[in-house]
Design an enzyme around this catalytic site. Structure first.
Site, PDB file in Angstrom:
ATOM      1  N   GLU A 261       0.835  -1.214   0.000  1.00 15.65           N
ATOM      2  CA  GLU A 261       0.000   0.000   0.000  1.00 15.65           C
ATOM      3  C   GLU A 261       0.865   1.256   0.000  1.00 15.65           C
ATOM      4  OE1 GLU A 261      -2.918  -0.455  -0.802  1.00 15.65           O
ATOM      5  OE2 GLU A 261      -3.136  -2.573  -0.304  1.00 15.65           O
ATOM      6  N   HIS A 264       1.672   2.157  -3.536  1.00 14.30           N
ATOM      7  CA  HIS A 264       0.553   2.884  -4.156  1.00 14.30           C
ATOM      8  C   HIS A 264       0.526   4.338  -3.675  1.00 14.30           C
ATOM      9  CE1 HIS A 264      -1.472  -0.341  -6.242  1.00 14.30           C
ATOM     10  NE2 HIS A 264      -1.662  -1.075  -5.156  1.00 14.30           N
ATOM     11  N   GLU A 290       0.002  -0.820  -9.863  1.00 16.88           N
ATOM     12  CA  GLU A 290       0.349  -2.100  -9.250  1.00 16.88           C
ATOM     13  C   GLU A 290       1.855  -2.376  -9.378  1.00 16.88           C
ATOM     14  OE1 GLU A 290      -1.874  -3.292  -7.435  1.00 16.88           O
ATOM     15  OE2 GLU A 290      -1.226  -5.320  -6.945  1.00 16.88           O
TER      16      GLU A 290
HETATM   17 ZN    ZN Z   1      -2.327  -3.061  -5.160  1.00 14.66          ZN
END
Ligand code: ZN
Length: 499
Positions: A261, A264, A290
Site C-alpha cells: 500500500e 501505491h 500495481e
Molecule cells: Zn495493489
C-alpha cells in the site's frame, strides 16, 4: 477577451470542483471502512450515491464539452490536460446514467450474494447474479461500438489504450515462462515455517510496520496508517495519503501488505503538485499503479539488503521467535515458492498464474463460449494445469475473489501486468543504481524513492501507460525481465537446497 472569459480558466475551475467531489467520495469510502459505526451503512450508501451522481453530472455537463472545444492550450501541461480530459469526457458521455446505476446496484447485490456463496461454498447462490453482471457488462461494451474486440472496452477502463491482443501476448508469454518454473519450485518444496504459524502479537507487528514505514519515508505530516479488514490505500489530497493494513496473529503479511500500500501511496504523493485538482493529478493506470506496490512489496521487501537492515528490528519485535537466527534465514523464508490455491496468499512467482487463469476465463466469458454455469469446472481444470493443484471446493476456487461479483471484468489482468512492469523497472533501476542493495542494508531508501519520483511518479497522467513504460524502462511492455527476476529466485532456492 478578459481573463474571466478564457475557456481554459473556466475549464480548470470546473475540473477542480469535479476533482474535489471525487476526493470527497474517497474520504467517505475511507470513513465507511475505518471509523463509521455499522448502523450508518444505509445512509452512507445514499450519501455516496448522491455524491457520485453530482460528480458525474458536473463532469459530463455540456459546458465541459464546449470549453474543451474552445480552449487554446498555452503550455504543454494545458495540451495534456485538454487531451486527457477529452478522452475521459467522451467515455463518460457514452454510458447512459441508467446503465451506470444498474451496474452499481447489481454489483452491490451480487457482493452480498457472493459473501453467502463463499461461506457455504455454493456457486449456485452466486450464479444468477454473475450472469446478470456479465449481461450488464455486455451492454456497457455495446456503448463503444468502435472497439475491435469486446474485451478492449473492459480493459480500457483500467489500462487506457491497451488492446486485448497485447494483454494476450504478454500474459501468454508470462504463463509459458512461469508454468515450468512453478513445477520445478513445487518439487523443491521451500520452507516458510520461520515466518508463518505465529504467534506474532499485533502490537509488536504494528511497531515493526511503523519502524519500516518511517524508514522508507512515511511521516505524520502527510500520512496515516489504520487497520482495515481488506487493506487499501486512499489519497484524499497530495498532503493526505492514508494507508491501511491488517495484523493476523499467525503470519507477517502485515509487513508486506503495508509496503504494498505504501508503493501505491508514494506514487500518488509524488505526482507533480502542479497537476493537483485536475484529471492529470493521479496515477496513470491500474497496472502502473500495481507495478509500484509490487516493487516495494517484493523487489524491496524480499531483497537481501532490506533484510540486512530490517532483521534487528524484526528480532526486537519478536525476540523469542528469532533468537539465534540471522537475516539470511528470514530472507530465505520470505522468498519461498510454493503453489497455493488462494491468490492473495500466493508467493510472487506463482502469483502470475493465478491472474492468467482469471484473465483467460474472463476472455472466454466475453468473447468465447464459456457459460457462467461452467466457470467452476473451468477454474478447476486450469488450476490443475497451471499450479498442479486440485481444488477441493468452490470457496477455495472460483468463489475466492469478490471482483466478478462486483462486476469488475478486465481488472485482474492489470495485477499481472503490474508485475511485468515492475520487472522492467527493476532491471533499469538496478542498472542505474548498482549499489542499491548496499544502500538498503544501510536503511537508505532515498535513492530508490528519488528514481521512482523522477521516472514514474511525477508525470501523473501526462504520459500514456505505454509512453511511461517506454521512457522509464527503455522499451515496450515485455515479460522477460520479470521472468529473469523470478528465474533467479527459483534458481537461488534450489541452489540452497543442494548446498
Ligand atoms: Zn495493489
Amino acid at each position: 477577451m478578459t481573463l474571466a472569459d478564457d475557456p481554459l480558466i473556466e475549464l480548470r475551475t470546473r475540473l477542480a470542483e469535479v476533482s474535489d467531489l471525487e476526493r470527497l467520495g474517497v474520504l467517505l469510502a475511507w470513513d465507511q471502512e475505518i471509523v463509521m459505526p455499522p448502523a450508518g451503512a444505509e445512509w452512507r450508501a445514499s450519501q455516496r450515491a448522491t455524491l457520485e451522481r453530482l460528480t458525474h453530472e458536473r463532469f459530463t455537463d455540456d459546458r465541459i464539452g464546449e470549453l474543451l472545444e474552445a480552449a487554446v492550450p498555452a503550455t504543454p501541461v494545458d495540451e495534456d490536460l485538454v487531451r486527457v480530459t477529452r478522452r475521459d469526457y467522451d467515455k463518460a458521455r457514452r454510458v447512459p446514467a441508467g446503465l451506470v446505476e444498474e451496474l452499481v446496484h447489481a454489483g452491490a447485490t451480487a457482493r452480498e450474494a457472493w459473501a453467502r456463496a463463499r461461506a457455504e461454498s455454493d456457486f449456485a447462490l452466486l450464479e444468477p447474479h454473475l450472469r446478470r453482471n456479465v449481461e450488464l457488462r455486455r451492454r456497457y461494451v455495446a456503448c463503444f461500438p468502435e472497439v475491435e474486440r469486446p474485451f478492449d472496452a473492459l480493459l480500457d477502463d483500467y489500462e487506457p489504450g491497451m488492446r486485448t491482443s497485447e494483454a494476450e501476448d504478454i500474459l501468454g508469454r508470462l504463463r509459458d515462462g512461469l508454468v515450468p518454473l512453478v513445477a520445478a519450485a513445487a518439487a523443491s518444496a521451500g520452507d516458510d515455517a520461520l515466518v508463518t504459524g505465529g504467534p506474532f502479537p499485533a502490537d509488536a507487528q504494528r511497531r515493526l510496520v511503523e519502524t519500516v514505514l518511517r524508514q522508507v519515508g512515511v511521516d505524520d505530516e502527510r500520512w496515516r496508517l489504520d487497520v482495515a479488514l481488506h487493506p487499501f490505500m486512499a489519497t484524499i489530497s497530495p498532503g493526505d495519503v492514508r494507508l491501511t493494513t491488517r495484523y493476523a496473529d499467525d503470519d507477517l503479511d502485515s509487513l508486506f501488505g503495508t509496503l504494498h500500500e505504501f508503493g501505491h501511496g508514494l506514487y500518488e504523493a509524488n505526482v507533480d503538485p502542479e497537476l493537483a485538482r485536475t484529471p492529470l493529478g493521479a496515477g496513470v493506470s491500474s497496472a502502473v499503479h500495481e507495478s509500484q506496490s509490487r516493487l516495494w512489496e517484493n523487489m524491496v521487501g524480499r531483497s537481501a539488503g532490506f533484510w540486512r537492515w530490517c532483521f534487528p528490528h524484526l528480532q526486537a519485535a519478536f525476540p523469542e521467535r528469532f533468537a539465534g537466527r540471522g537475516w539470511q534465514d528470514v530472507h530465505r523464508a520470505v522468498n519461498t515458492v510454493k503453489p497455493t490455491l488462494i491468490r492473495v496468499s500466493a508467493d510472487e512467482v506463482t502469483y502470475g498464474l493465478h491472474i492468467v487463469l482469471r484473465f483467460e476465463l474472463e476472455l472466454a466469458l466475453f468473447e468465447g463460449d464459456l457459460d457462467v454455469a461452467d466457470l467452476p469446472a473451468a477454474w478447476r481444470d486450469r488450476t490443475r494445469a497451471y499450479l498442479g493443484l486440485d481444488v477441493p471446493d468452490d470457496a477455495d476456487g472460483v468463489l475466492q475473489d469478490v471482483h466478478w461479483a462486483e462486476g469488475l471484468f478486465g481488472y485482474f489482468p492489470t495485477y499481472a501486468l503490474g508485475n511485468v512492469i515492475a520487472g522492467q523497472l527493476w532491471a533499469r533501476i538496478t542498472a542505474d543504481l548498482p549499489d542499491l542493495d548496499e544502500r538498503f542494508a544501510a536503511g537508505d531508501f532515498a535513492p530508490l524513492t528519488a528514481w521512482l519520483a523522477e521516472h514514474v511518479h511525477r508525470h501523473g497522467r501526462r504520459l500514456t501507460p505505454g509512453e511511461l513504460v517506454a521512457r522509464a524502462a527503455g522499451g515496450p511492455l515485455d515479460p522477460e525481465p520479470y521472468l529473469e527476476y523470478v528465474r533467479a529466485k527459483v534458481a537461488g532456492a534450489s541452489a540452497r537446497l543442494i548446498a
